[in-house]
Design an enzyme around this catalytic site. Sequence first.
Site, mmCIF file in Angstrom:
data_model
loop_
_atom_site.group_PDB
_atom_site.id
_atom_site.type_symbol
_atom_site.label_atom_id
_atom_site.label_comp_id
_atom_site.label_asym_id
_atom_site.label_seq_id
_atom_site.Cartn_x
_atom_site.Cartn_y
_atom_site.Cartn_z
ATOM 1 N N LYS A 1 -12.908 -4.846 1.730
ATOM 2 C CA LYS A 1 -13.684 -4.007 1.199
ATOM 3 C C LYS A 1 -15.279 -4.263 1.486
ATOM 4 O O LYS A 1 -16.080 -3.083 1.849
ATOM 5 C CB LYS A 1 -13.504 -3.466 -0.142
ATOM 6 C CG LYS A 1 -12.245 -2.618 -0.028
ATOM 7 C CD LYS A 1 -12.006 -2.000 -1.655
ATOM 8 C CE LYS A 1 -10.693 -1.065 -1.911
ATOM 9 N NZ LYS A 1 -10.897 -0.273 -3.113
ATOM 10 N N TYR B 1 -2.156 0.954 -11.850
ATOM 11 C CA TYR B 1 -1.286 2.242 -11.497
ATOM 12 C C TYR B 1 0.294 1.410 -11.123
ATOM 13 O O TYR B 1 1.176 2.259 -11.236
ATOM 14 C CB TYR B 1 -1.607 3.098 -10.392
ATOM 15 C CG TYR B 1 -1.555 2.568 -9.063
ATOM 16 C CD1 TYR B 1 -0.733 2.273 -7.983
ATOM 17 C CD2 TYR B 1 -3.093 2.178 -8.608
ATOM 18 C CE1 TYR B 1 -0.824 1.563 -7.041
ATOM 19 C CE2 TYR B 1 -3.301 1.652 -7.572
ATOM 20 C CZ TYR B 1 -2.114 1.496 -6.695
ATOM 21 O OH TYR B 1 -2.479 0.830 -5.438
ATOM 22 N N SER C 1 0.822 -1.166 0.052
ATOM 23 C CA SER C 1 0.096 -0.200 -0.017
ATOM 24 C C SER C 1 0.875 1.228 0.013
ATOM 25 O O SER C 1 1.705 1.395 0.737
ATOM 26 C CB SER C 1 -1.117 -0.014 1.363
ATOM 27 O OG SER C 1 -1.605 1.279 1.223
ATOM 28 N N GLY D 1 -15.152 -5.400 -7.630
ATOM 29 C CA GLY D 1 -15.432 -4.288 -7.169
ATOM 30 C C GLY D 1 -15.088 -2.899 -7.343
ATOM 31 O O GLY D 1 -15.784 -1.655 -7.043
ATOM 32 N N ALA D 2 -13.875 -2.946 -7.894
ATOM 33 C CA ALA D 2 -13.486 -1.328 -8.577
ATOM 34 C C ALA D 2 -14.494 -1.096 -9.755
ATOM 35 O O ALA D 2 -15.106 0.240 -9.531
ATOM 36 C CB ALA D 2 -12.328 -1.612 -9.221
ATOM 37 N N ASP E 1 -13.603 5.595 -3.771
ATOM 38 C CA ASP E 1 -12.815 5.138 -5.100
ATOM 39 C C ASP E 1 -13.485 5.760 -6.335
ATOM 40 O O ASP E 1 -12.684 6.477 -7.155
ATOM 41 C CB ASP E 1 -12.871 3.763 -5.027
ATOM 42 C CG ASP E 1 -11.883 3.370 -4.406
ATOM 43 O OD1 ASP E 1 -10.641 3.830 -4.170
ATOM 44 O OD2 ASP E 1 -11.991 2.037 -3.875
ATOM 45 N N GLY F 1 -14.685 -4.912 -16.927
ATOM 46 C CA GLY F 1 -14.642 -5.489 -15.319
ATOM 47 C C GLY F 1 -15.927 -5.410 -14.858
ATOM 48 O O GLY F 1 -16.537 -4.394 -15.189
ATOM 49 N N MET G 1 -7.215 1.591 -14.623
ATOM 50 C CA MET G 1 -7.284 2.012 -12.997
ATOM 51 C C MET G 1 -5.835 1.430 -12.483
ATOM 52 O O MET G 1 -5.512 1.687 -11.324
ATOM 53 C CB MET G 1 -8.328 1.210 -12.343
ATOM 54 C CG MET G 1 -9.692 1.952 -12.506
ATOM 55 S SD MET G 1 -10.952 1.143 -11.296
ATOM 56 C CE MET G 1 -12.172 1.904 -11.921
HETATM 57 P P1 NAP Z 1 -11.742 -7.628 -8.341
HETATM 58 O O1 NAP Z 1 -13.052 -7.333 -7.561
HETATM 59 O O2 NAP Z 1 -11.079 -9.174 -7.901
HETATM 60 O O3 NAP Z 1 -12.316 -7.804 -10.138
HETATM 61 C C1 NAP Z 1 -11.242 -8.355 -10.878
HETATM 62 C C2 NAP Z 1 -11.871 -8.168 -12.316
HETATM 63 O O4 NAP Z 1 -11.079 -8.557 -13.507
HETATM 64 C C3 NAP Z 1 -13.247 -9.186 -12.776
HETATM 65 O O5 NAP Z 1 -14.020 -8.261 -13.582
HETATM 66 C C4 NAP Z 1 -12.335 -10.219 -13.416
HETATM 67 O O6 NAP Z 1 -13.532 -10.838 -14.338
HETATM 68 C C5 NAP Z 1 -11.283 -9.660 -14.110
HETATM 69 N N1 NAP Z 1 -10.251 -10.451 -14.189
HETATM 70 C C6 NAP Z 1 -9.451 -11.239 -13.596
HETATM 71 N N2 NAP Z 1 -8.546 -11.883 -14.210
HETATM 72 C C7 NAP Z 1 -9.092 -11.952 -15.409
HETATM 73 C C8 NAP Z 1 -8.593 -12.504 -16.608
HETATM 74 N N3 NAP Z 1 -7.351 -13.238 -16.726
HETATM 75 N N4 NAP Z 1 -9.132 -12.333 -17.727
HETATM 76 C C9 NAP Z 1 -10.251 -11.541 -17.907
HETATM 77 N N5 NAP Z 1 -10.635 -10.748 -16.842
HETATM 78 C C10 NAP Z 1 -10.351 -11.149 -15.788
HETATM 79 O O7 NAP Z 1 -10.817 -6.701 -8.120
HETATM 80 P P2 NAP Z 1 -11.111 -5.104 -7.873
HETATM 81 O O8 NAP Z 1 -11.183 -4.831 -6.444
HETATM 82 O O9 NAP Z 1 -12.380 -4.818 -8.874
HETATM 83 O O10 NAP Z 1 -9.762 -4.445 -8.652
HETATM 84 C C11 NAP Z 1 -9.661 -4.377 -10.288
HETATM 85 C C12 NAP Z 1 -8.370 -3.575 -10.569
HETATM 86 O O11 NAP Z 1 -8.594 -2.099 -9.992
HETATM 87 C C13 NAP Z 1 -7.157 -3.886 -9.525
HETATM 88 O O12 NAP Z 1 -6.079 -3.790 -10.667
HETATM 89 C C14 NAP Z 1 -6.959 -2.781 -8.768
HETATM 90 O O13 NAP Z 1 -5.408 -2.304 -8.593
HETATM 91 C C15 NAP Z 1 -7.424 -1.338 -9.444
HETATM 92 N N6 NAP Z 1 -7.893 -0.626 -8.590
HETATM 93 C C16 NAP Z 1 -7.267 0.747 -8.599
HETATM 94 C C17 NAP Z 1 -7.724 1.710 -7.879
HETATM 95 C C18 NAP Z 1 -6.988 2.957 -7.901
HETATM 96 O O14 NAP Z 1 -6.879 3.790 -7.058
HETATM 97 N N7 NAP Z 1 -6.248 3.478 -9.176
HETATM 98 C C19 NAP Z 1 -8.685 1.737 -6.852
HETATM 99 C C20 NAP Z 1 -9.311 0.406 -6.782
HETATM 100 C C21 NAP Z 1 -9.070 -0.676 -7.585
HETATM 101 P P3 NAP Z 1 -14.315 -12.044 -13.900
HETATM 102 O O15 NAP Z 1 -15.614 -11.362 -13.347
HETATM 103 O O16 NAP Z 1 -14.502 -12.986 -15.035
HETATM 104 O O17 NAP Z 1 -13.548 -12.777 -12.642
#
Ligand code: NAP
Length: 306
Positions: A85, A243, A34, A149-150, A121, A146, A241
């Site tokens: 979360k 980084y 983090s 959660g994000a 977020d 996607g 998203m």
């Molecule tokens: P999450 O809930 O685990 O969701 C992951 C997503 O990625 C799902 O839609 C999943 O699809 C997809 N995915 C994972 N592996 C895949 C693959 N091999 N092929 C195709 N799709 C795939 O994660 P999250 O919390 O939403 O976070 C997602 C991203 O956002 C992360 O990279 C995180 O670092 C980033 N983020 C950034 C910030 C920021 O401040 N910049 C804040 C929050 C999150 P399925 O539904 O098919 O499994």
Amino acid sequence: MLFLPLPGEPMNDKSVITGKTRIYGIIGYPVTHSLSPVMQNAALQAAAVDGLYVPFAVEPDQLATAVSGLRALQVCGFNVTIPHKTSIMPLLDELAPSAVQAGAVNTVVNQGGRLIGHNTDGDGMIISLAKDLECGIAGSKVVLVGAGGAARGALAAFCRAGVASVIVVNRTLQIADDLANSFRACYPQVKLQVSTLPVQAELALSEVDLLVNATSLGMAGEKIEGLSLALLSGHAKVYDMVYNPTLTPLLSDAKKCGLKAANGIGMLVAQGELAFKLWHGMSPDEGVMQEALSCFYATQQRLDSL
Ligand code: NAP
């Protein structure tokens, strides 16, 4: 960060941890990656707030115990990151509308012993889109890749900001469908469509103004298979998203296609700035969190090259 002065150095109220110092932090597992402590402590110091922000590694089966502990210790506020979360929601006393809509909490405010969950977020992403891509959301057509959660937080923020349409594209179609369905009743004016990867040909990607990656693809250098940026028109903007790394394959493709693009650092900073405001009742000094991150990255690069 706050430091005790070395022997012989003068003491001042900005550099000493006292009995009055207020404690803030972040819970996650793991939490070592983090960057919030870097940003929040820089902002606390710049604003001369007598506070300290620390990381707490909390294993999933210890979440309830940890929340009781944070409550008992009268920790003033904390961020929440993966994997807590969603699971923290029933452990809090109240949820702000931002957290209810996003189905997740990333910021907790301790208000006189009551723990209130918020989500910064989605609004952080909207701020970053405006700042980093000069992208206004009202009336725009968006592709959201996607459905985790994000993506949920992003969709909630897009709907609040008055987007015209969103195509949710996800590997698992059912999850995209469930996500879109959970917003249809509240926002009937927003056209919500879903697609799996590869993106269905009948969806009019050439009309899209903005494509956002809210999957974890890119963190380990992966491309988003089945998504061609060549289908977008030249005015479309691309936001990732992710980084870390700062240049993902998606952003690199966007550059090759001549599309304006940005990574998620601005969102990380903006969500932190919004959390700071919730805790301290004032915005952090302009640019202080961004600068702290830039210094941190520069130091890391120097160390990596040694
Ligand atoms: P999450 O809930 O685990 O969701 C992951 C997503 O990625 C799902 O839609 C999943 O699809 C997809 N995915 C994972 N592996 C895949 C693959 N091999 N092929 C195709 N799709 C795939 O994660 P999250 O919390 O939403 O976070 C997602 C991203 O956002 C992360 O990279 C995180 O670092 C980033 N983020 C950034 C910030 C920021 O401040 N910049 C804040 C929050 C999150 P399925 O539904 O098919 O499994």
